[in-house]
Design an enzyme around this catalytic site. Structure first.
Site, PDB file in Angstrom:
ATOM      1  N   CYS A 179       3.812   3.280 -24.504  1.00 26.01           N
ATOM      2  CA  CYS A 179       4.067   1.482 -24.160  1.00 26.01           C
ATOM      3  C   CYS A 179       5.386   0.867 -23.938  1.00 26.01           C
ATOM      4  O   CYS A 179       5.875   2.349 -23.893  1.00 26.01           O
ATOM      5  CB  CYS A 179       3.466   1.148 -25.010  1.00 26.01           C
ATOM      6  SG  CYS A 179       4.225   1.299 -26.681  1.00 26.01           S
ATOM      7  N   THR A 180       5.391  -0.114 -24.455  1.00 22.96           N
ATOM      8  CA  THR A 180       6.979  -0.594 -23.850  1.00 22.96           C
ATOM      9  C   THR A 180       7.919  -0.284 -24.702  1.00 22.96           C
ATOM     10  O   THR A 180       8.817   0.368 -24.611  1.00 22.96           O
ATOM     11  CB  THR A 180       6.984  -2.189 -23.993  1.00 22.96           C
ATOM     12  OG1 THR A 180       6.012  -2.560 -24.048  1.00 22.96           O
ATOM     13  CG2 THR A 180       7.818  -2.637 -24.434  1.00 22.96           C
TER      14      THR A 180
END
Ligand SMILES: [Zn+2]
Ligand SMILES: [Zn+2]
Length: 334
Positions: A179-180
C-alpha cells in the site's frame, strides 16, 4: 532558480495501545500547534497515523516528541523534502481506528504478514508462485501500481475483507501485499492469514519507502498521496504512465481537481483538455454556476480565512498561544 527545500513531509504510523486517546490527542495537537506542524493525524486506541509537514527543525522536534514516548519508540518515519508546507492546516482527530478497515478485532502486534524490506520485496516479486496484491482503492491503483499486481475494485479500504472472497484461488501462493506507506498492509495481511492464506508478506514502509530505498523499479505510474502534492513520482529506474486523461483518454498523469467545487473529483486530465474544459471533468461541471477559475494547475487552495488552529483543543489557549495564533491567522489570510 532552484528553490531551497527547507521543509519536510513525514509519513508514519504506529500500532500501539493508547489508554486515554482523547486526552493524548489534546497534548499531541497542542505540540503540533506550538511547533508549526501541519497535516492530518489520527489518534486511536490502537495507535497513531499521520502525514505532516513543517520546517526541517520542527519536523525533527516532532519526531523526537513521538519517539520520546515509549509507546511509539518504534515508529518509522518516511521523510521527503519539500518547498514549504504540504498542508494548510493541522487536524488531529480521534477515531476508533487509525485506518478505517472494519478489521478492528485484528492486532498487527500479535499477528501480521512477514515484513519485507524494499530490497527484499524487489528480489521476491518476480519469483514463481508469488502474487503481488495491491490493497489500495480504485483512485489510487488507477494512477499507479506495481507491474503485474492484482488490484481490487474497491472505493474504500473498509471493503477489502469482502473482496478477499474473490482471492480464494491464491491460497497456495506467496502473497505480497503493498500500500502507500505500509499501514493498510498491517491489517490486510493479518486478515489474509486469518482467512487461511499461509504465506503472506507485506512491503514494509509501502510504495513510498520502496521508491526511496529501492529506486521504485517496476512501479508503473505515480503514487497517490494524501497531501497537497496529490501524486508523487516513485520510479527512478523504468518509469511509465498508466493513467489516462478523464476527458480524451490519452495517457496522462496530470492530476486535477474538477473546477466545479461541488464535484471536486481528483482525476487525470491532460494539458489540452484542462484548458479546453476550463478545469472541469465533464460538460455539466464546465457549465456549473459556481465553477472556479482554472489557472492551469487544477489545484484550489482552500479558503483558510478565520481558521483557528486551536479550535478543537479542549484546553483554552493561554496568552502566549493567543499571540502566536494571531501571527498564524495573519499568515493564512492571503
Ligand atoms: Zn485529454
Ligand atoms: Zn466534475
Amino acid at each position: 532558480m532552484e528553490q531551497k527545500k527547507d521543509y519536510q513531509i513525514l509519513l508514519y504510523y504506529c500500532y500501539a495501545k493508547i489508554e486515554n486517546p482523547e486526552e493524548y490527542r489534546e497534548q499531541h495537537h497542542l505540540f503540533c500547534v506550538e511547533n508549526n506542524i501541519r497535516g492530518r493525524i489520527i489518534i486511536s486506541d490502537e495507535g497513531l497515523n499521520g502525514t505532516v509537514s513543517g520546517l526541517k527543525e520542527d519536523c525533527e522536534k516532532y519526531m523526537a516528541y513521538v519517539h520520546g514516548d515509549p509507546r511509539f519508540a518504534k515508529t518509522e518515519f518516511k521523510i521527503d523534502e519539500h518547498e514549504g508546507h504540504a498542508f494548510t492546516k493541522i487536524h488531529v482527530r480521534y477515531k476508533p481506528e487509525i485506518v478505517h478497515s472494519s478489521l478492528r478485532h485484528l492486532d498487527p502486534n500479535v499477528r501480521t504478514g512477514k515484513h519485507l524490506e524494499p530490497e527484499e520485496f524487489k528480489k521476491m516479486k518476480d519469483q514463481e508462485d508469488v502474487v503481488i496484491l495491491d490493497v489500495r482503492s480504485n483512485y489510487e491503483h488507477e494512477l499507479g501500481r506495481f507491474k503485474n499486481a492484482i488490484t481490487l475494485d474497491i472505493d474504500n479500504f473498509r471493503d477489502f475483507p469482502e473482496k478477499v472472497k474473490e482471492l480464494e484461488h491464491l491460497k497456495g501462493k506467496k502473497v505480497l501485499t503493498y500500500c502507500t506507506g505500509g499501514i493498510k498492509c498491517e491489517k490486510a495481511s493479518a486478515y489474509l492469514l486469518e482467512q487461511g492464506f499461509q504465506d503472506v508478506y507485506q512491503l514494509h514502509g509501502g510504495i513510498i519507502k520502496y521508491g526511496m530505498e529501492a529506486g521504485g523499479e517496476d512501479f508503473e505510474g505515480k503514487c497517490y498521496v494524501f497531501d497537497n502534492r496529490i501524486a508523487v513520482d516513485v520510479n527512478k529506474v523504468n518509469p511509465t504512465i498508466i493513467s489516462k486523461c478523464h476527458v480524451c483518454g490519452t495517457p496522462s498523469d496530470r492530476m486535477v481537481n474538477c473546477a466545479n467545487p461541488s464535484c471536486n473529483i481528483h482525476v487525470p486530465i491532460c494539458e489540452n483538455c484542462g484548458w479546453e474544459m476550463e478545469g472541469a471533468c465533464s460538460t455539466e461541471c464546465k457549465e456549473h454556476p459556481e465553477k472556479r477559475p482554472y489557472d492551469g494547475t487544477g489545484y484550489y487552495q482552500k479558503n483558510t480565512n478565520g481558521y483557528n488552529p486551536y479550535k478543537g483543543l479542549f484546553r483554552k489557549p493561554n496568552k502566549d498561544q493567543i499571540l502566536k495564533l494571531h501571527g498564524e491567522a495573519q499568515d493564512s489570510c492571503i
